[in-house]
Design a protein around this motif. Structure first.
Motif, short mmCIF file in Angstrom:
data_model
loop_
_atom_site.label_atom_id
_atom_site.label_comp_id
_atom_site.label_asym_id
_atom_site.label_seq_id
_atom_site.Cartn_x
_atom_site.Cartn_y
_atom_site.Cartn_z
N ALA A 112 0.83 -1.21 0.00
CA ALA A 112 0.00 0.00 0.00
C ALA A 112 0.87 1.26 0.00
N PHE A 113 1.95 1.23 0.77
CA PHE A 113 2.85 2.39 0.81
C PHE A 113 3.47 2.63 -0.56
N LEU A 114 3.97 1.57 -1.18
CA LEU A 114 4.65 1.72 -2.47
C LEU A 114 3.67 2.19 -3.55
N THR A 115 2.44 1.73 -3.48
CA THR A 115 1.43 2.19 -4.44
C THR A 115 1.08 3.65 -4.19
N ALA A 116 0.97 4.03 -2.92
CA ALA A 116 0.61 5.42 -2.59
C ALA A 116 1.65 6.40 -3.11
N ALA A 117 2.90 5.94 -3.23
CA ALA A 117 3.97 6.82 -3.69
C ALA A 117 3.80 7.25 -5.14
N ASP A 118 2.93 6.56 -5.87
CA ASP A 118 2.72 6.93 -7.28
C ASP A 118 2.20 8.35 -7.42
N VAL A 119 1.59 8.87 -6.37
CA VAL A 119 1.09 10.24 -6.42
C VAL A 119 2.23 11.23 -6.69
N LEU A 120 3.44 10.87 -6.26
CA LEU A 120 4.58 11.77 -6.45
C LEU A 120 4.91 11.95 -7.93
N ALA A 121 4.70 10.90 -8.70
CA ALA A 121 5.10 10.91 -10.12
C ALA A 121 4.37 11.98 -10.91
N LYS A 122 3.24 12.43 -10.39
CA LYS A 122 2.42 13.40 -11.15
C LYS A 122 2.76 14.84 -10.82
N ILE A 123 3.67 15.05 -9.89
CA ILE A 123 4.01 16.43 -9.50
C ILE A 123 4.81 17.10 -10.62
N PRO A 124 4.41 18.31 -11.01
CA PRO A 124 5.08 18.99 -12.12
C PRO A 124 6.58 19.17 -11.86
N GLY A 125 7.37 18.99 -12.91
CA GLY A 125 8.81 19.19 -12.81
C GLY A 125 9.57 17.93 -12.50
N LEU A 126 8.87 16.91 -11.97
CA LEU A 126 9.54 15.65 -11.64
C LEU A 126 9.72 14.81 -12.91
N GLN A 127 10.94 14.32 -13.11
CA GLN A 127 11.26 13.49 -14.28
C GLN A 127 11.86 12.16 -13.82
N LYS A 128 11.67 11.14 -14.63
CA LYS A 128 12.33 9.84 -14.41
C LYS A 128 12.09 9.28 -13.00
#
Lengths: 96, 96
Positions: B21-37
């Motif tokens: 659940a924790f690792l899945t919840a971290a997917d929210v970070l991938a959508k933050i503008p400016g974040l790559q790779k």
């Protein structure tokens, strides 16, 4: 894919000739068969006191082992790494 | 380019539902503008006791700061990171 990283701090002072010589000597690692995406990095977070990092990737554990056992690697470790590195931490990653 | 990495160990046991659940919840970070790779990684070296890592890249310090200050990031830190992470180390790199 295995990404092998090591973050480290040298015994040499910042910006010294010894520091530059060590970082240049590490280029010998890039030529070892099986090593991909070799990167020499500066560690810039204030949340730890390491100064540099190396990152490299291997297709699989056999390629990683071949690098570890390669005479150019073992020579770099004995002749440069052990005498010149003050502290280090190895961190290896596979994609989840 | 700034590569921000964090290697960490969870309070959850290995292979547990809480870990997933924790690792899945971290997917929210991938959508933050400016974040790559953005990468979610398993730490596999026996030379440390961390279990996972995240890696991401930013074009410059302003983009990194924008990520740090973004409400989705600060919410993830307060609601998931602080309560569920046992230990961690942040390591940031720039190319030499």
């Amino acid at each position: 894919m295995i990404r092998h990283t090591v973050v480290f701090k040298l015994k040499h002072s910042n910006g010294s000739a010894g520091e530059r010589a060590f970082l240049t000597a590490a280029d010998v690692l890039a030529k070892i068969p099986g090593l991909q995406k070799f990167e020499k990095l500066r560690q810039v977070s204030a949340k730890n006191d390491y100064a540099f990092g190396f990152s490299m990737e291997f297709a699989d554990q056999a390629a990683y082992q071949g690098y570890n056992d390669h005479p150019e690697h073992t020579r770099f470790v004995s002749e440069r790494w052990l005498p010149e590195v003050e502290k280090f931490l190895e961190i290896d990653y596979e994609r989840l």
